[in-house]
Design a protein around this motif. Structure first.
Motif, PDB file in Angstrom:
ATOM      1  N   LEU A 372     -33.226   9.500  36.833  1.00  0.00           N
ATOM      2  CA  LEU A 372     -34.073   9.809  35.676  1.00  0.00           C
ATOM      3  C   LEU A 372     -33.629  11.102  35.011  1.00  0.00           C
ATOM      4  O   LEU A 372     -33.689  11.236  33.786  1.00  0.00           O
ATOM      5  CB  LEU A 372     -35.545   9.898  36.087  1.00  0.00           C
ATOM      6  N   ASN A 373     -33.198  12.052  35.820  1.00  0.00           N
ATOM      7  CA  ASN A 373     -32.707  13.314  35.268  1.00  0.00           C
ATOM      8  C   ASN A 373     -31.515  13.056  34.347  1.00  0.00           C
ATOM      9  O   ASN A 373     -31.441  13.577  33.219  1.00  0.00           O
ATOM     10  CB  ASN A 373     -32.303  14.253  36.409  1.00  0.00           C
ATOM     11  N   TRP A 374     -30.596  12.203  34.797  1.00  0.00           N
ATOM     12  CA  TRP A 374     -29.428  11.860  33.978  1.00  0.00           C
ATOM     13  C   TRP A 374     -29.837  11.061  32.740  1.00  0.00           C
ATOM     14  O   TRP A 374     -29.373  11.330  31.624  1.00  0.00           O
ATOM     15  CB  TRP A 374     -28.440  11.042  34.819  1.00  0.00           C
ATOM     16  N   PHE A 375     -30.739  10.098  32.916  1.00  0.00           N
ATOM     17  CA  PHE A 375     -31.127   9.237  31.810  1.00  0.00           C
ATOM     18  C   PHE A 375     -31.874  10.018  30.721  1.00  0.00           C
ATOM     19  O   PHE A 375     -31.665   9.785  29.520  1.00  0.00           O
ATOM     20  CB  PHE A 375     -31.996   8.085  32.322  1.00  0.00           C
ATOM     21  N   ILE A 376     -32.723  10.957  31.126  1.00  0.00           N
ATOM     22  CA  ILE A 376     -33.434  11.774  30.139  1.00  0.00           C
ATOM     23  C   ILE A 376     -32.449  12.622  29.337  1.00  0.00           C
ATOM     24  O   ILE A 376     -32.583  12.800  28.127  1.00  0.00           O
ATOM     25  CB  ILE A 376     -34.487  12.664  30.825  1.00  0.00           C
ATOM     26  N   LYS A 377     -31.425  13.139  30.020  1.00  0.00           N
ATOM     27  CA  LYS A 377     -30.399  13.901  29.301  1.00  0.00           C
ATOM     28  C   LYS A 377     -29.689  13.000  28.285  1.00  0.00           C
ATOM     29  O   LYS A 377     -29.343  13.428  27.179  1.00  0.00           O
ATOM     30  CB  LYS A 377     -29.374  14.466  30.292  1.00  0.00           C
ATOM     31  N   LEU A 378     -29.462  11.748  28.650  1.00  0.00           N
ATOM     32  CA  LEU A 378     -28.847  10.787  27.744  1.00  0.00           C
ATOM     33  C   LEU A 378     -29.708  10.589  26.496  1.00  0.00           C
ATOM     34  O   LEU A 378     -29.208  10.605  25.359  1.00  0.00           O
ATOM     35  CB  LEU A 378     -28.642   9.456  28.476  1.00  0.00           C
ATOM     36  N   LEU A 379     -31.005  10.436  26.697  1.00  0.00           N
ATOM     37  CA  LEU A 379     -31.911  10.265  25.557  1.00  0.00           C
ATOM     38  C   LEU A 379     -31.995  11.532  24.714  1.00  0.00           C
ATOM     39  O   LEU A 379     -32.042  11.466  23.480  1.00  0.00           O
ATOM     40  CB  LEU A 379     -33.309   9.869  26.048  1.00  0.00           C
ATOM     41  N   LYS A 380     -32.016  12.698  25.374  1.00  0.00           N
ATOM     42  CA  LYS A 380     -32.079  13.958  24.632  1.00  0.00           C
ATOM     43  C   LYS A 380     -30.860  14.126  23.729  1.00  0.00           C
ATOM     44  O   LYS A 380     -30.982  14.546  22.574  1.00  0.00           O
ATOM     45  CB  LYS A 380     -32.178  15.140  25.603  1.00  0.00           C
ATOM     46  N   ALA A 381     -29.703  13.822  24.261  1.00  0.00           N
ATOM     47  CA  ALA A 381     -28.483  13.918  23.456  1.00  0.00           C
ATOM     48  C   ALA A 381     -28.508  12.917  22.304  1.00  0.00           C
ATOM     49  O   ALA A 381     -27.966  13.183  21.221  1.00  0.00           O
ATOM     50  CB  ALA A 381     -27.258  13.685  24.334  1.00  0.00           C
TER      51      ALA A 381
END
Length: 683
Positions: A372-381
């Motif tokens: 989830l930490n990685w996926f949220i960063k993906l969405l933020k970018a």
């Protein structure tokens, strides 16, 4: 006429229909403050014809905001009220974010409307990057947030520092870097909203504030910015439940508020929650002992028990809980409170081994869930094209990302800026084209979480051959579904809905998906005294009430510690049991009962070992000192050892606020700051 007010008591009804310009409602514990707040909103809407979009309702937790909104929507039998009408109903931070992204000119501060929120984990990474990028000399890096807060208050040196470092330069760089990335941290949301509100056209007719006792000065400035000469303010709070002074809240804010706005005061004095016995005990801990009235019967005595240690108590609780369940009590009606989170472990272990269902109130962090930490960063970018740090994280992550080095990630970003798109990884193209993809899909798209999952081709990154594949996929899909469902039933674009979802994940962490404590689950609730605030249970067990734990360390005269104990005992509806340990495990705890129990009138307590004498705090000092002296030799042996480079081995004998007090042979007692402690702790 809004007829629902007829079912309120006279105090509640008067508060709801009152039309004072500024009203401060002192709501005693268990007096139905949320009921009053909801009816106030509905009364203004139905009776006074105030549009819901012309109200700002501010809370301190997402849970409280969701409850208030749910109760308002449930009250509307004809479906007249829509979720989008409650645009400015939420926590201080979420309302500030809503204002900044809709009606306030954030461009004047160097941001765009597509800014995202920098959570604590992201901030810590950014701290390191700034220090390295500008080659700054910064001391006590792990305390940077606290240092920045102190610098704001005029303190540049920290702890035992003899010389200043480049903290001022760091703060300047941090501020500029956030603008470059188009991100705001939590403090920025309140501060920037307050700045822009001063000259803004948006001035609501009514501001309604829940849990006013938790307000800090920055939030008071935001309230000030929302007001003009026609704005009414309705603030609800209890000065006896100020338990977050470390966040900036203070009882003095009640006086500041009254003086600044010439507020009228009213009180909700009737408690509907607890028995008369529990309420009488509670009166010993509050500043207004006659302001708390009850409507229930006397009830059972307060039980005080001494256990050998926490394991023995956990075994005792297993037997006690099984008897209660056999008598028809539900697990969810029972709660176990403690002062520190680590005290829960023994109860978790024992309950698990004996088949007792339980839940632990523990704030979960996105960072603790790697996928989830990685996926949220993906969405933020994807929703913030200037958020380079999130893009770098997506590319560098070795488990889910591309595993690029910092140098290669930076080179790739430079190629994108120059519009050199040869050999651009698929995930980067998806990030760059995300807004266009959103525009090509209708807002009412069903199964949006699945479409998003497929758009980013997540299976390629969580690896179907991985043993974590199924778990990771479910986590991402559930996370997306809950964020989308909980947040946004507004008539807006998919891109905006996802951007808001990303911000909600920063504001509320994993709890946006599911609170770690679900009051409807039939399980025992384990939680700290702080976490118990706002809840109620038929059976409450407060454990480990030893001096040194309640109050924590030697904070006997600390009003907040006393109020925290008050909060704990007033969560109990029917039955309250308080325990202490003859052989406490924690090095801070004395093997004697908490002095707070001596404040409870003797006739209210049932105990084989303890005689309550309803002392004032000041009168307990001599008795405690006598007990400490009497137990001194045994107690010192129980203490945790600490090694000092100059004084040698000593024993931690107490904890005073932010300090340790250590006794060394030949040197006596020495005090050390916890933040800058030269001690090495020994087993």
């Amino acid at each position: 006429m809004y007829k629902a007010v007829e079912f309120l008591n006279s105090y509640q009804r008067e508060a709801v229909i009152n039309n004072e310009k500024v009203l401060l409602l002192n709501s005693c514990v268990g007096s139905g403050k949320t009921t009053v707040l909801v009816h106030k909103v509905l009364y203004l809407y139905h009776e006074k014809k105030i549009p819901l979009k012309d109200m700002v309702v501010l809370t301190f937790t997402n849970k409280a905001a969701q409850e208030i909104k749910a109760r308002i929507l449930e009250s509307d039998a004809v479906g007249e009220i829509k979720e989008e009408d409650l645009l400015f109903f939420g926590t201080f931070h979420s309302v500030a974010r809503q204002l900044l992204s809709t009606c306030l000119p954030v461009e004047d501060l160097g941001y765009t409307k597509e800014f995202t929120i920098l959570d604590q984990n992201d901030a810590e990474s950014l701290f390191d990057r700034i220090i390295n990028k500008y080659r700054l000399n910064i001391k006590y890096r792990k305390k940077l947030e606290k240092r920045m807060e102190e610098y704001k208050n005029g303190v540049s040196l920290y702890g035992v520092m003899k010389y200043e470092d480049e903290i001022e330069k760091f703060i300047e760089c941090f501020s500029e870097e956030k603008k470059l990335l188009n991100v705001m941290d939590f403090g920025d949301l309140i501060k920037n909203a307050s700045i822009l509100l001063k000259n803004a056209d948006f001035k609501p007719s009514w501001i309604i504030i829940d849990e006013f006792q938790d307000t800090d000065m920055d939030q008071l400035e935001m309230i000030d910015g929302l007001m003009d000469k026609n704005t009414h303010v309705f603030a609800v709070g209890d000065p006896n439940q100020v338990i977050y002074t470390w966040r900036g809240s203070s009882q003095s804010l009640f006086n500041t508020f009254k003086e600044r706005y010439n507020a009228k005061e009213m009180t909700l004095p009737i408690n509907y929650r607890s028995t008369a016995t529990i309420l009488e005990a509670a009166r010993a801990f509050i500043n207004m002992p006659h302001s708390l009235e009850g409507v229930r019967g006397k009830g059972a005595s307060i039980i005080v028990k001494r256990h050998y240690n926490s394991f023995n108590e956990a075994m005792y609780l297993v037997d006690t809980i099984k008897k209660l369940i056999a008598d028809g009590i539900k697990y969810k009606d029972i709660a176990v409170f403690y002062r520190m989170q680590k005290q829960s472990q023994v109860f978790e272990d024992v309950f698990k081994n004996h088949g007792i269902p339980y839940e632990v109130s523990l704030r979960k962090n996105i960072k603790d869930i790697p996928v989830l930490n990685w996926f949220i960063k993906l969405l933020k970018a994807s929703v913030n094209s200037r958020d380079v740090d999130s893009l770098y994280y997506v590319l560098k992550d070795e488990k889910y990302g591309l595993g690029l080095t910092a140098k290669k990630a930076s080179a790739l970003y430079e190629s994108i800026k120059k519009e050199e798109f040869n050999d651009i990884p698929e995930i980067v193209l998806k990030i760059m084209e995300f807004k266009t993809w959103c525009e090509n899909n209708k807002p009412e798209t069903t199964d949006l979480e699945c479409h998003l999952y497929e758009y980013f081709d997540i299976d390629n990154y969580i690896s179907p051959t991985s043993i974590y594949y199924d778990e990771d996929k479910i986590l991402i899909l559930n996370f997306l579904k809950e964020l989308i469902d909980v947040s946004f039933h507004e008539n807006t674009t998919i891109f905006e809905r996802i951007r808001k979802a990303v911000d909600y994940s920063s504001l509320y962490g994993k709890s946006i998906i599911k609170e770690s404590i679900d009051k409807d689950n039939d399980s025992i609730k384990l939680m700290t005294l702080h976490a118990s605030k706002g809840l109620e249970f038929k059976y409450v067990f407060i454990t480990g009430a030893n001096y040194g734990i309640m109050p924590l360390g030697t904070r006997l005269m600390d009003e907040e510690e006393k109020r925290l104990f008050f909060v704990g005992i007033t969560r109990a509806m029917d039955y309250l049991e308080i325990s202490y340990h003859a052989n406490p495990e924690d090095y801070r705890a004395l093997p004697i009962v908490s002095p707070y129990l001596k404040m409870i009138p003797e006739q209210l307590i049932e105990s084989q070992e303890l005689k309550g004498r309803a002392h004032a705090l000041s009168g307990l000092r001599k008795e405690i000192k006598s007990n400490m002296d009497k137990n001194s030799a045994e107690y010192i042996k129980m203490q945790k050892k600490a090694l000092h480079p100059k004084y040698g081995t000593g024993y931690i004998i107490s904890e005073e606020g932010e300090n340790f007090v250590v006794e060394f042979d030949g040197y006596g007692k020495k005090t050390f700051s916890k933040s800058f402690c030269p001690l090495k702790f020994l087993d």
